[in-house]
Design a protein around this motif. Sequence first.
Motif, PDB file in Angstrom:
ATOM      1  N   TYR A 125      52.547  49.550 -32.562  1.00 37.56           N
ATOM      2  CA  TYR A 125      52.695  51.009 -32.608  1.00 37.56           C
ATOM      3  C   TYR A 125      54.111  51.438 -32.263  1.00 37.56           C
ATOM      4  CZ  TYR A 125      47.708  50.385 -32.721  1.00 37.56           C
ATOM      5  OH  TYR A 125      46.456  49.967 -33.082  1.00 37.56           O
ATOM      6  N   ARG A 126      55.030  50.525 -32.319  1.00 36.77           N
ATOM      7  CA  ARG A 126      56.428  50.913 -32.128  1.00 36.77           C
ATOM      8  C   ARG A 126      56.900  51.623 -33.397  1.00 36.77           C
ATOM      9  NH1 ARG A 126      59.704  46.569 -32.185  1.00 36.77           N
ATOM     10  NH2 ARG A 126      61.397  47.948 -31.617  1.00 36.77           N
TER      11      ARG A 126
ATOM     12  N   GLU B 227      54.440  38.819 -28.490  1.00 33.92           N
ATOM     13  CA  GLU B 227      54.399  40.107 -27.812  1.00 33.92           C
ATOM     14  C   GLU B 227      55.129  41.183 -28.622  1.00 33.92           C
ATOM     15  OE1 GLU B 227      52.236  41.351 -25.656  1.00 33.92           O
ATOM     16  OE2 GLU B 227      52.794  40.057 -23.992  1.00 33.92           O
ATOM     17  N   ASP B 228      56.002  40.772 -29.532  1.00 37.52           N
ATOM     18  CA  ASP B 228      56.714  41.750 -30.358  1.00 37.52           C
ATOM     19  C   ASP B 228      55.902  42.175 -31.591  1.00 37.52           C
ATOM     20  OD1 ASP B 228      56.849  39.547 -31.971  1.00 37.52           O
ATOM     21  OD2 ASP B 228      59.032  39.340 -31.926  1.00 37.52           O
TER      22      ASP B 228
ATOM     23  N   ASP C 258      43.563  45.692 -25.306  1.00 36.31           N
ATOM     24  CA  ASP C 258      44.864  45.018 -25.301  1.00 36.31           C
ATOM     25  C   ASP C 258      44.714  43.619 -25.883  1.00 36.31           C
ATOM     26  OD1 ASP C 258      47.521  44.547 -24.846  1.00 36.31           O
ATOM     27  OD2 ASP C 258      47.316  44.135 -22.700  1.00 36.31           O
ATOM     28  N   PHE C 259      45.742  43.132 -26.500  1.00 34.78           N
ATOM     29  CA  PHE C 259      45.896  41.713 -26.834  1.00 34.78           C
ATOM     30  C   PHE C 259      47.396  41.483 -26.996  1.00 34.78           C
ATOM     31  CE2 PHE C 259      44.943  43.999 -30.813  1.00 34.78           C
ATOM     32  CZ  PHE C 259      46.051  43.710 -31.591  1.00 34.78           C
ATOM     33  N   ILE C 260      47.787  40.234 -27.019  1.00 35.81           N
ATOM     34  CA  ILE C 260      49.217  39.947 -27.070  1.00 35.81           C
ATOM     35  C   ILE C 260      49.802  40.546 -28.351  1.00 35.81           C
ATOM     36  CG2 ILE C 260      50.966  38.132 -27.238  1.00 35.81           C
ATOM     37  CD1 ILE C 260      49.045  36.333 -25.625  1.00 35.81           C
ATOM     38  N   GLY C 261      50.751  41.431 -28.203  1.00 36.42           N
ATOM     39  CA  GLY C 261      51.428  42.010 -29.357  1.00 36.42           C
ATOM     40  C   GLY C 261      50.884  43.356 -29.788  1.00 36.42           C
ATOM     41  N   LYS C 262      49.769  43.765 -29.195  1.00 39.29           N
ATOM     42  CA  LYS C 262      49.132  44.997 -29.679  1.00 39.29           C
ATOM     43  C   LYS C 262      50.075  46.207 -29.570  1.00 39.29           C
ATOM     44  CE  LYS C 262      45.454  48.282 -29.105  1.00 39.29           C
ATOM     45  NZ  LYS C 262      44.058  48.413 -29.467  1.00 39.29           N
ATOM     46  N   ARG C 263      50.677  46.371 -28.387  1.00 37.13           N
ATOM     47  CA  ARG C 263      51.492  47.566 -28.191  1.00 37.13           C
ATOM     48  C   ARG C 263      52.629  47.641 -29.211  1.00 37.13           C
ATOM     49  NH1 ARG C 263      54.050  51.125 -28.615  1.00 37.13           N
ATOM     50  NH2 ARG C 263      54.858  52.695 -27.168  1.00 37.13           N
ATOM     51  N   SER C 264      53.129  46.484 -29.579  1.00 38.38           N
ATOM     52  CA  SER C 264      54.271  46.472 -30.504  1.00 38.38           C
ATOM     53  C   SER C 264      53.904  46.946 -31.902  1.00 38.38           C
ATOM     54  CB  SER C 264      54.870  45.062 -30.587  1.00 38.38           C
ATOM     55  OG  SER C 264      55.508  44.745 -29.370  1.00 38.38           O
TER      56      SER C 264
END
Lengths: 91, 1001
Positions: B899-900, B709-710, B891-897
């Motif tokens: 773009y951190r 997720e990271d 979405d997929f696991i880790g996607k949002r991270s």
Amino acid sequence: MFLINCPYCGERDQQEFKAGGEAHIERPKQPTELSDDEWAEYLFMRKNIKGIQFERWNHAHGCRKWFNMVRDTSNDEIKAIYKMGEKPPSQ
Amino acid sequence: MTKNLRVKSSEYIDETNRISFKFNGKTYHGFKGDSLASALLANNVHLIGRSFKYHRPRGIMTSGSEEPNAIVQINSGTNRTEPNVRATEVEIYEGLEASSQNCWPSVEFDIGGINNFLSPFLPAGFYYKTFMWPASFWEKYEFFIRHSAGLGKSPTSSDPDIYDHRNVHCDVLVVGAGISGILAAKNAAKNNFKTLLVDEKNELGGSTIYENNEFNKIDNKNPSEWLKKEIEELKGIKNLEIKTRTSVAAYHQYNYLLARENLTDHLEVKDKKNKIRQRLLKIRAKKVILATGALERPLIFNNNDRPGIMLSSAVKKYSEFYGVACGSKNVFFTNNDSAYESALSLYNKGINVKAIIDIRDQSESKIVKKVKEAGIKIYWSHSIVDTTGYKRLKSVSIMKLSNDGTSVTGSKISISCNCLGVAGGWTPAVHLYTQSGSKLSFDEENKVFLPNQNTSEQISVGSCGGDFKIDKIIKNLNQKLKDALNIKQTDLDNIKVEVDQENSKKNIWLLPSDKPLGKTKPFVDYQNDATAKDIKLALREGFRSIEHVKRYTTTGMGTDQGKLGNMHALGIIAETAGIKMGELGTTTFRPPYTPLTFGTIVGRNVGKFFDIFRRTPMNDWHDENKAEFENVGQWKRAWYYPINDETMHQAVQRESKAARESAGILDASTLGKIDIQGTDASEFLNRVYTNAWSKLAIGKCRYGLMLNEDGMVYDDGVTTRLGENHYIMTTTTGGAANVLGKLEDYLQTEWPELDVYLTSVTDHYATASLCGPNSKKILKKIIPNLDLSDENFPHMSFKEAHIGNIQCRIMRISFTGEHSYEINVQASYGKDLWKKCMEAGKEFNITPYGTETMHLLRAEKGFIIVGQDTDGTMTPIDLQMDWIVSKKKYDFIGKRSLYRSDTMREDRKQLVGLLTDDPDIVLEEGAQIVSELNQNPVEMLGHITSSYFSPNLKKSIALAVVRGGKNMMGKKLFVPMENKNINVTVANPVFYDEKNERLNA
């Protein structure tokens, strides 16, 4: 070594289980809508309480089911165990 | 020296069975039933060892597991040798050899004894104070410190004995088989509780079993006689299991206890063979009854450590139980009535008791009167101020105590004696109780810590619960049993007990001397040589916490864990600092209660069983063909197959060339395989992999990258769509279990609405990977009827086929960049498949290759290995694998991270290729990379993750992670090594066949 009452299998020794950290942290439904701070809150921030803590456990060497546990971290007393999706007992 | 001090035949000593043993090379005799301590005492041997710091001569103080002084090395020089064994716990057997520890050249003449005279220069914290400066001298000090540290010697060869573990479940566990434990166990078992009774000694009955005084009666019998009858009755009770020589080492929460059962230590060497020596019992008890008794306290006075100074209760046990007189001229020193019992016991056996020194003003109990009638001199309100005798007690000097007990007055009287029994009252053995997490409270009146708040289903009965008189013991035991077991009546309801015992006690933690404290040696911790003045010094130097004082003075830190002296240490601290003992608390009682052998802890997990390992179905073939193996996770994988005297490098070069030029074969059975089924299987893969899966056609394969997720790369592998709702996923060898766990976690907790079922099938299939330009021809030979044309069976596709009757799944996928097939068959056919491939490949010189060659080949292609080129801090973007991250998926696991702000930094470490300017130099994996050589401090840009000499490119190649490496193509960097700097150039990580032409060759 705790004696853990798996909600699917009954009482088993702790060595059959794996701890999975704090419970009731839901994965955001729309991660892309979140700010960096909001996402970081979900991703990194965990409580480390001396006292009553809600946590996830997995019967890794048994039925492999995840469930929730309420544990007093000061004396390791297990106060309650309930299945995923069930409401946590009121404090 | 060897006069026999047996005074009377004891029923516990079999005088018809004479046993010879050696102590410090000299042969002595004892009898069956003797402990090493009792046998030595019977031979008038008191000098057993030397103390840790001052090397003072020390003897036997106690008769049990609390012994601080008489610790010996058993069977020195053999592979069964054991250090730090308490002579009081060793049962002698024919051929036993014991020797003193911590002395050189001998216990009689010990060079280290000079420390005793240097003691003014060796105060508490000596090492901390002295060796702090100058810091550069530490290495010189260390040699001497290490040399003088430690007591016994550990064995140098492997342990020949067998050890075992066993899980035990019971309704009631009773710890301690004294009178309380026996009565508790009997009543529990009789009420249908499955009961286990354990005791560390080899005989049941505790101290009551040799209790022969005339003042206490149970049902009109003396307690010893009565208890023997009770023990006799235990035999017929079902539900009751009794284990002697079994010491409970640890008491954990939820009534989980560890006990060591000693099975062969008391046997002759020839009888030990092929038997389990010690067994660790892992006990889970519904209820625990602690009946661990109490330990007698010594008294703290000047020179209270000489050989011949013992606990009063020990003197009594040696005479009553072992029939041994510890001395010919005995004196007792006491603050309560216990010493009078011991004195009478000796008197009744005709052993000389010269005097009793009592710090109390008087006592009017019957037992004291009896002692007076016997004509034994009693010195009331007197204290011992000094003792003499270097290797054996010669005399004690006594003086009158002042009224407040802080000083002595009058003239000194010297009493000659060779044994002194000291009685300082009793300390309940609450060690196990507190280990369980339960809390103590301090009883000011009796100066003892007692069980207060139970945290588990447990009770403390008898003297460990604070009951010292037999009437109170039985009355309270009865009530506690009824409450704890929820029973209405017991055997104990109608027992008649008569007691005539006085409780009166006068407590002085540190007894005064005529000399100032600084000139005396009142030992508190005998084994570690901590004296009362060390404790006071620590307090003067500002230590307040009991835990700090303990560590600074080393009080209670020996192998005996301060079982005798800790209470006095607490008392002296409380008194000096003006704190109440209850508020001061105790130091933590940690497991084990008595030391455990490593063997007991490890049990059967030695040698081959130390760590479990997994082997593939083809393993025998690898073995027969001289493969070297490497550990990957728990698997033993073929590493390389050396021919004749080939080095690893030579073998790998040969294997790598063969795989690219003709054909190679790899055992890929260890890759994790997860069978995924369900109507939402495609959606599930969409969520767990970075790329899109919905449009993958049935019969096609796709490489996937899995993130945490990271946003960091977690695992990778090829997944094949077997049917509309059916996939088979492969994972890395080491990551298989974790990947399955992670996927199950998401399915159960985040996405329970998805209809997906996961099954681990890693062990169900064996996989041979055929690779190289001739792989197609080989496969054609094995399965002639399968159409292997690129149209029918292109790269990244799957076919089911049969080899004879054996069904197989074939994927045309490649981790080497060559035309390859992975052939999967049911595990039991794995070896057969392998042999068929080898046979069919013979004409093409098919070459088996191991993991090392696999790594080299994939490095030539710039393929990553998760865990080698990644370390949990690499995103797919860092790996220059942007192509695999779907932009379209919501979405997929880790996607949002991804773009951190942190993961989007341009200067993150990124995967690049590195070429050395000198093509023959192979870089070291893990070596650092810099851009400037003369910078100070030098800035580390990154490190080498994979490095090989490529036989196909005929030059050295490497993969590395370099800060901002993505934008450094062609840049010159340096790899500084110990004696040279290596010039390197940043390159494309795909070194070989960049256009993937060979896949279809």
